[in-house]
Design a protein around this motif. Structure first.
Motif, PDB file in Angstrom:
ATOM      1  N   VAL A 174       0.871  -1.166   0.000  1.00 24.79           N
ATOM      2  CA  VAL A 174       0.000   0.000   0.000  1.00 24.79           C
ATOM      3  C   VAL A 174       0.911   1.220   0.000  1.00 24.79           C
ATOM      4  N   ALA A 175       0.856   1.979  -1.085  1.00 28.14           N
ATOM      5  CA  ALA A 175       1.814   3.068  -1.211  1.00 28.14           C
ATOM      6  C   ALA A 175       1.170   4.403  -0.891  1.00 28.14           C
ATOM      7  N   GLY A 176       1.964   5.270  -0.306  1.00 30.67           N
ATOM      8  CA  GLY A 176       1.581   6.673  -0.228  1.00 30.67           C
ATOM      9  C   GLY A 176       0.513   7.043   0.776  1.00 30.67           C
ATOM     10  N   PRO A 214     -13.978   5.767  -3.007  1.00 29.59           N
ATOM     11  CA  PRO A 214     -13.799   4.429  -3.574  1.00 29.59           C
ATOM     12  C   PRO A 214     -12.475   4.328  -4.314  1.00 29.59           C
ATOM     13  N   GLY A 215     -11.791   3.224  -4.103  1.00 30.66           N
ATOM     14  CA  GLY A 215     -10.544   3.005  -4.841  1.00 30.66           C
ATOM     15  C   GLY A 215      -9.315   3.616  -4.199  1.00 30.66           C
ATOM     16  N   THR A 216      -9.463   4.165  -2.996  1.00 24.16           N
ATOM     17  CA  THR A 216      -8.292   4.767  -2.361  1.00 24.16           C
ATOM     18  C   THR A 216      -7.493   3.740  -1.569  1.00 24.16           C
ATOM     19  N   LYS A 218      -8.855   1.252   0.810  1.00 22.99           N
ATOM     20  CA  LYS A 218      -9.335   0.886   2.145  1.00 22.99           C
ATOM     21  C   LYS A 218      -9.290  -0.621   2.355  1.00 22.99           C
ATOM     22  N   THR A 219      -9.844  -1.342   1.401  1.00 23.24           N
ATOM     23  CA  THR A 219      -9.846  -2.798   1.506  1.00 23.24           C
ATOM     24  C   THR A 219      -8.417  -3.326   1.553  1.00 23.24           C
ATOM     25  N   LEU A 220      -7.604  -2.754   0.707  1.00 18.83           N
ATOM     26  CA  LEU A 220      -6.198  -3.166   0.642  1.00 18.83           C
ATOM     27  C   LEU A 220      -5.513  -2.955   1.994  1.00 18.83           C
ATOM     28  N   VAL A 354       4.612   0.794  -7.246  1.00 16.45           N
ATOM     29  CA  VAL A 354       4.172  -0.497  -6.702  1.00 16.45           C
ATOM     30  C   VAL A 354       3.550  -1.352  -7.805  1.00 16.45           C
ATOM     31  N   HIS A 355       2.727  -0.725  -8.628  1.00 14.26           N
ATOM     32  CA  HIS A 355       2.022  -1.515  -9.629  1.00 14.26           C
ATOM     33  C   HIS A 355       2.855  -1.790 -10.870  1.00 14.26           C
ATOM     34  N   SER A 356       4.030  -1.139 -10.959  1.00 16.40           N
ATOM     35  CA  SER A 356       4.891  -1.483 -12.090  1.00 16.40           C
ATOM     36  C   SER A 356       5.800  -2.649 -11.728  1.00 16.40           C
TER      37      SER A 356
HETATM   38  P1  ADP Z   1     -11.401   0.743  -1.705  1.00 16.88           P
HETATM   39  O1  ADP Z   1     -11.653  -0.415  -0.830  1.00 16.88           O
HETATM   40  O2  ADP Z   1     -10.940   1.955  -0.970  1.00 16.88           O
HETATM   41  O3  ADP Z   1     -12.521   1.078  -2.625  1.00 16.88           O
HETATM   42  P2  ADP Z   1      -9.398  -0.972  -2.743  1.00 16.88           P
HETATM   43  O4  ADP Z   1      -8.613  -1.206  -1.525  1.00 16.88           O
HETATM   44  O5  ADP Z   1     -10.338  -2.048  -3.133  1.00 16.88           O
HETATM   45  O6  ADP Z   1     -10.195   0.394  -2.649  1.00 16.88           O
HETATM   46  O7  ADP Z   1      -8.418  -0.630  -3.922  1.00 16.88           O
HETATM   47  C1  ADP Z   1      -8.583  -1.137  -5.197  1.00 16.88           C
HETATM   48  C2  ADP Z   1      -7.241  -1.436  -5.815  1.00 16.88           C
HETATM   49  O8  ADP Z   1      -6.537  -0.238  -6.071  1.00 16.88           O
HETATM   50  C3  ADP Z   1      -6.359  -2.214  -4.908  1.00 16.88           C
HETATM   51  O9  ADP Z   1      -6.534  -3.580  -5.116  1.00 16.88           O
HETATM   52  C4  ADP Z   1      -4.968  -1.778  -5.279  1.00 16.88           C
HETATM   53  O10 ADP Z   1      -4.462  -2.568  -6.298  1.00 16.88           O
HETATM   54  C5  ADP Z   1      -5.172  -0.392  -5.812  1.00 16.88           C
HETATM   55  N1  ADP Z   1      -4.773   0.593  -4.811  1.00 16.88           N
HETATM   56  C6  ADP Z   1      -5.576   1.484  -4.200  1.00 16.88           C
HETATM   57  N2  ADP Z   1      -4.879   2.260  -3.349  1.00 16.88           N
HETATM   58  C7  ADP Z   1      -3.605   1.846  -3.416  1.00 16.88           C
HETATM   59  C8  ADP Z   1      -2.399   2.248  -2.756  1.00 16.88           C
HETATM   60  N3  ADP Z   1      -2.375   3.243  -1.873  1.00 16.88           N
HETATM   61  N4  ADP Z   1      -1.273   1.591  -3.068  1.00 16.88           N
HETATM   62  C9  ADP Z   1      -1.278   0.595  -3.966  1.00 16.88           C
HETATM   63  N5  ADP Z   1      -2.368   0.169  -4.602  1.00 16.88           N
HETATM   64  C10 ADP Z   1      -3.532   0.782  -4.348  1.00 16.88           C
END
Ligand code: ADP
Ligand code: MG
Ligand code: ZN
Length: 621
Positions: A174-176, A214-216, A218-220, A354-356
């Motif tokens: 989890v970056a940043g 969404p997508g920040t 949280k789940t991760l 991270v994703h690269s």
């Molecule tokens: P949320 O639960 O907040 O909607 P997720 O945790 O499901 O978001 O994030 C979706 C995907 O986005 C993750 O599986 C991850 O690959 C990527 N992602 C989101 N935030 C980060 C982060 N800070 N660092 C690395 N990957 C991230």
């Protein structure tokens, strides 16, 4: 991760296919036997003369027959000249009592039970039919039984369980989000060394609420906490608690917490908790409301019921903290709230990095450039961009991802894929070019506008062309002048059309819509309207009921205020439109030479734009 009902679906199916095949085979056999043409002998026997039994015995003894055939109580005898006679015997008469078993006699004596076989054949279809019905019934019953057992497990939680070794996510993935990670570091410590805190009399927090768009990530992050602490991870989405029947949610909650307590220390992760954790009471929305309330109550009860020693931490995630029930946020429940912002420049760079890692990328990628172009995007968006870039690279038959792939991926994700197949007429193309350049020139000349980045007249999504401004990074407030410049820039497209072609097209409808919305927000939300509107907020948001639909805005102002708002919007747009036209008219010559280049190249970078617009000098604000 394992789901609750691991049912290999193929096994049942194979059995079913096998029985079907057997059934069909039997059916064919039966039909064949029944319709089998009667044998030659049968024809012979049909018109065989009837004689007394003793005559056949006599003939046997004289060796007159080639064959004697016994069918139940009927006896047929075939002579050498291929004629037949028939007779009847008593049921109890056997071949030996009739004396037809002389070993020296060459006559063939055959006992055939054709009638019986035929009988079997005759009833075989009935038997099969019966078997089929019984089988079908059994099958039905089994289905009913299974669905009943499903109903029985309704109250079981649907949580997915990942045990300690299964969670591979770590904080480094989890970056940043450094601050959030620091806060969660503490949670990891609670899970690993609870004694340390208990001995000092400190209460271990029970609930952590992750709040973010969404997508920040949280789940991760929640998974990373479990991974770092090396504890099992129960995850369930808020919506999964709620079913058709009232009470199911509550019993699922009970079940989930019971399981979790048995596995302590562990983490329960409730994703999208706003699905159950909305404000209680208020206007109901059918029965679902009651159900949510009960489910929420149960969650609260369970969390209150944790003893100090139970080392279970509930992590919940939401993007709507505003709608959460206040009881959830009380101390002792989700008293720790961790806000996860959209990533800033530095964070975006790290996330891209991270994703690269799991992709083949060229060693001289400029991730900084990409990070700069992706203001406001989330981690999930950035992951998507990296993935699209890899897809581009694969399609272009490259060995690894290069910068151009990334740049194209950003454009695809932020504006939509290019539609090269959409053919515009020459005229449309020309109008589009002037329209986009109108945006560009006006935006470029407005001091508060976001910096210009690129102009393109390749269709993308629904847009015929795009003028791309890069939003400024660290701007959390917007001043009035910026709003006005934005409106001016949006209307620049229409202004150019009108000045150059003397007619206007529908191409500007989206611009006009957005410009109007900005003006309306200025008046109604930000207190930036005329003096007679004052610094007052107008319009009241109605609470959302479901599914995050934008709340309806109800009118809480008078007719005269409504008129004021309308006239503010109208006047603002009119004056900004005139300002835009003024700018375009002044730059008309440059507009023409820019359009010529844009029509030829289809896209134009900021450098190319400035080369024509300001000569070799760079822009000085
Ligand atoms: P949320 O639960 O907040 O909607 P997720 O945790 O499901 O978001 O994030 C979706 C995907 O986005 C993750 O599986 C991850 O690959 C990527 N992602 C989101 N935030 C980060 C982060 N800070 N660092 C690395 N990957 C991230
Ligand atoms: Mg999520
Ligand atoms: Zn436009």
């Amino acid at each position: 991760m394992a789901t609750a009902t691991p049912q290999p679906p193929s096994k049942n199916r194979n059995q079913w296919l096998l029985s079907l095949f057997l059934f069909v085979a039997l059916l064919f056999g039966a039909i064949y036997t029944i319709t089998n043409p009667k044998r030659e002998e049968d024809k012979l026997f049909a018109n065989a003369a009837e004689v007394p039994l003793s005559q056949i015995t006599k003939g046997y003894n004289k060796e007159q027959f080639t064959k004697i055939l016994v069918k139940d109580n009927k006896v047929f005898a075939i002579s050498q000249d291929n004629t037949a006679i028939q007779s009847y015997k008593e049921t109890l008469d056997s071949v030996s009592t009739l004396g037809w078993n002389n070993p020296e006699n060459p006559t063939i004596v055959e006992i055939e039970n054709r009638e019986a076989t035929n009988l079997l054949m005759a009833i075989l279809p009935d038997i099969l039919f019966l078997v089929l019905i019984i089988g079908g019934l059994l099958w039905l019953f089994r289905g009913i039984a299974r669905s009943q057992s499903n109903a029985m497990s309704f109250g079981k939680s649907r949580a997915r369980i990942a045990d300690a070794t299964q969670v591979k996510t770590r904080f480094k993935d989890v970056a940043g989000v450094e601050e959030a990670k620091e806060d969660l570091e503490e949670v990891v410590d609670f899970l690993k060394f609870p004694k340390k805190y208990i001995n000092l009399g400190a209460k271990i927090p029970k609930g952590v609420l992750l709040v973010g768009a969404p997508g920040t990530g949280k789940t991760l992050l929640a998974r990373a906490v479990a991974g770092e602490a090396g504890v099992p991870f129960f995850s369930i989405a808020g919506s999964e608690f709620v079913e058709m029947f009232v009470g199911v949610g509550a019993s699922r909650v009970r079940d989930l917490f019971t399981k979790a307590k048995r596995n302590a220390p562990c983490i329960i992760f409730i994703d999208e908790i706003d699905a159950v954790g909305r404000q209680r009471g208020g206007a109901g929305f059918g029965g679902g409301h009651d159900e949510r309330e009960q489910t929420l109550n149960q969650i609260l009860t369970e969390m209150d019921g944790f003893e100090q020693e139970t080392n279970v931490i509930v992590i919940a995630a939401t993007n709507r903290p505003d709608v959460l029930d206040r009881a959830l946020l009380r101390p002792g429940r989700f008293d720790r709230r961790i806000f996860i912002d959209r990533p800033d420049l530095e964070a975006r760079k790290k996330i891209l990095k991270v994703h690269s890692k799991n992709k083949k990328v060229s060693s001289n990628l400029n991730l900084e450039q990409i990070a700069k172009q992706t203001v406001g995007l989330t981690g999930a968006d950035l992951e998507n961009i990296m993935n699209e870039a890899a897809i581009f690279a694969a399609r272009r038959k490259r060995k690894n991802v290069v910068q151009q792939d990334l740049v194209d991926a950003v454009e695809k994700v932020t504006i939509g894929p290019e539609k090269k197949s959409r053919k515009l007429t020459e005229k449309e193309k020309k109008i589009t070019a002037y329209h986009e350049l109108g945006h560009a020139i006006v935006g470029y000349q407005c001091p508060e506008s976001d910096p210009l980045h690129k102009i393109s007249i390749v269709s993308r999504g629904t847009a015929l062309g795009v003028t791309w401004f890069l939003p400024n990074e660290d701007q959390y407030t917007t001043c009035k002048a910026k709003f006005l410049d934005e409106i001016c820039g949006l209307l620049g497209g229409r202004a150019a059309e009108e000045i150059v072609f003397g007619e206007i097209t529908t191409g500007a409808s989206n611009d006009i819509e957005r410009a109007s919305q900005i003006a309306r927000d200025m008046a109604m939300r930000f207190g930036m309207g005329d003096d007679n509107l004052g610094p007052v907020s107008y319009g009241e948001k109605q609470g959302t009921m479901f599914l995050g639909v934008d709340p309806a805005v109800s009118r809480n102002f008078s007719e005269s205020i409504a008129k004021e708002i309308d006239s503010f919007v109208l006047n603002t747009l009119r004056s900004e439109y005139n300002r835009a036209k003024g700018i375009i008219e002044k730059e008309r010559k440059k507009l023409d030479s820019l359009a010529e280049v844009l029509l030829k190249k289809e896209t134009m970078s900021l450098e190319e734009f400035e080369k024509i617009f300001v000569g070799e000098k760079t822009r000085n604000k």
